[in-house]
Design an enzyme around this catalytic site. Structure first.
Site, mmCIF file in Angstrom:
data_model
loop_
_atom_site.group_PDB
_atom_site.id
_atom_site.type_symbol
_atom_site.label_atom_id
_atom_site.label_comp_id
_atom_site.label_asym_id
_atom_site.label_seq_id
_atom_site.Cartn_x
_atom_site.Cartn_y
_atom_site.Cartn_z
ATOM 1 C CB SER A 39 -0.944 0.015 1.213
ATOM 2 O OG SER A 39 -0.214 -0.071 2.425
ATOM 3 C CG ASP A 336 -3.467 6.182 6.409
ATOM 4 O OD1 ASP A 336 -2.313 5.887 6.756
ATOM 5 O OD2 ASP A 336 -4.038 5.658 5.413
ATOM 6 C CG HIS A 339 -0.538 4.160 4.211
ATOM 7 N ND1 HIS A 339 -1.796 3.824 4.647
ATOM 8 C CD2 HIS A 339 0.007 3.039 3.687
ATOM 9 C CE1 HIS A 339 -2.021 2.534 4.394
ATOM 10 N NE2 HIS A 339 -0.936 2.041 3.807
#
Length: 372
Positions: A39, A336, A339
């Site tokens: 991600s 967040d 990340h």
């Protein structure tokens, strides 16, 4: 097919439009750039699969071109975006005219300049991230790359021409974060934490990693950067769950990651003995440690909270759809619960391309790798 790869050793112009001068895009430093990862660099491959690990909704992408939620797990650019493209506020790095597109939906022509195979929640181990639903593991990403190579052979006419093309491309591989975050340190879903010591687990991951890197090498990959795992124990999520004061990083997690990263240095040295191979290690752990150690000198003020999230440290629940994020995003290290922000990604991407400290890379940065 693999035998064909083994045969391979190793002006500024201006245009005036409506009376406004604009520089013509110079050729990129390398003909193509291929991305493997999770991600941290996924730019849309998970958008259309059944997974909780998706970021194709606002406010993700709030600072991306047009405020688009493309599937990037950031408010804006990821590190690979920074590395590949000339941006209006960044110095030219690899110098591609466009961002590297996700493999999902990429055209055959786009394969010539590279695609992004990364998938959120993916790991080196097949089971990693399974509690979040579908994802494309590292082995699945390598299989997609092998499929792309077959298409390139068809486009370019023969295996030798494709091999010559691929030997000049940059490959970045950033795997392993989820094998700790969404496997080893998640005992409610996985038993690896009780099966392996940190040393044994790192050995297992390195062995699996090496096998898939060999498959990439056999299919033309020669200039390969292994991106190390960052300080997962310093993420807002882990601080929220396991840090007494919400500030002190979780050493139990970070110490295990340092063991794995050291194995990657060994893999780089091992692969550099192969004909034509130019492998390097990007010390993301060290780069981020340097940034967190003196955030003010890097333009950051908040390093232990997410800009968008819920609960302690804005890290207990990740950024929700249409949630209002912090206004001063450029001052946050984390977007967040897990990340980095675009601001942090710019810092890391620039140092990946051009090392600031000798410890940032082993043995070379991407700028040097591109010239080899």
């Amino acid at each position: 097919m693999a035998g064909a790869w083994r045969r391979w050793p190793v002006v500024v112009a201006a245009a005036v439009v409506l009376a406004v001068a604009a520089p013509v895009q110079a050729a990129p430093q390398v003909p193509c750039y291929f991305v493997f990862g999770d991600s941290l660099v996924d730019n849309g491959n998970n958008n259309d699969i059944v997974s909780l690990a998706r970021a194709n909704y606002p406010p993700y992408g709030i600072d991306f071109a047009g405020g688009a939620a493309t599937g990037r797990f950031s408010n804006g650019l990821t590190t690979v975006d920074v590395i590949c493209k000339l941006s209006y506020f960044l110095p030219k790095l690899l110098g591609f005219e466009d961002f590297i597109p996700p493999f999902a939906g990429a055209s055959s022509d786009q394969l010539l300049t590279g695609v992004n195979f990364a998938s959120a929640a993916a790991g080196i181990r097949e089971e990693t991230g399974q509690q979040l639903g579908a994802r494309i593991s590292f082995s699945g990403q390598v299989q997609n790359y092998q499929s792309a190579v077959q298409q390139l052979v068809s486009i370019l006419g023969d295996e030798d021409t494709a091999a010559a093309h691929l030997s000049q491309c940059i490959f970045t591989v950033g795997m392993g974060s989820n094998d700790y975050l969404n496997n080893y340190f998640m005992p409610a879903f996985y038993n690896t934490g009780s099966q392996y010591t940190p040393e044994q687990y790192a050995d297992d991951l390195a062995a699996r990693y090496a096998q898939l890197l060999r498959a990439m090498y056999s299919n033309g990959a020669r200039k390969v950067a292994l991106v190390g795992v960052g300080q997962v124990g310093c993420s807002p999520n882990e601080l929220a769950q396991q840090s007494a004061n919400g500030v002190t990083c979780v050493e139990r997690i970070n110490s295990a990651i340092r063991i794995f990263n050291q194995k990657l240095v060994g893999l780089v040295d091992q692969f550099n003995t192969l004909p034509g191979a130019h492998f390097t290690y990007i010390n993301i752990y060290g780069i981020f440690d340097d940034i967190l150690g003196a955030p003010g000198s890097h333009g950051l003020k908040v390093t232990n909270q997410g800009c968008c999230g819920v609960g302690r440290n804005n890290g207990q629940v990740t950024c929700l759809p249409f949630q209002t994020p912090c206004a001063n995003r450029h001052e946050y290290a984390f977007w967040d619960a897990f990340h980095p922000t675009e601001a942090a990604n710019v810092l890391v991407g620039q140092r990946t391309y051009s090392a600031r400290l000798q410890s940032d890379v082993h043995p070379v940065d991407l700028r040097t790798l591109a010239s080899l």
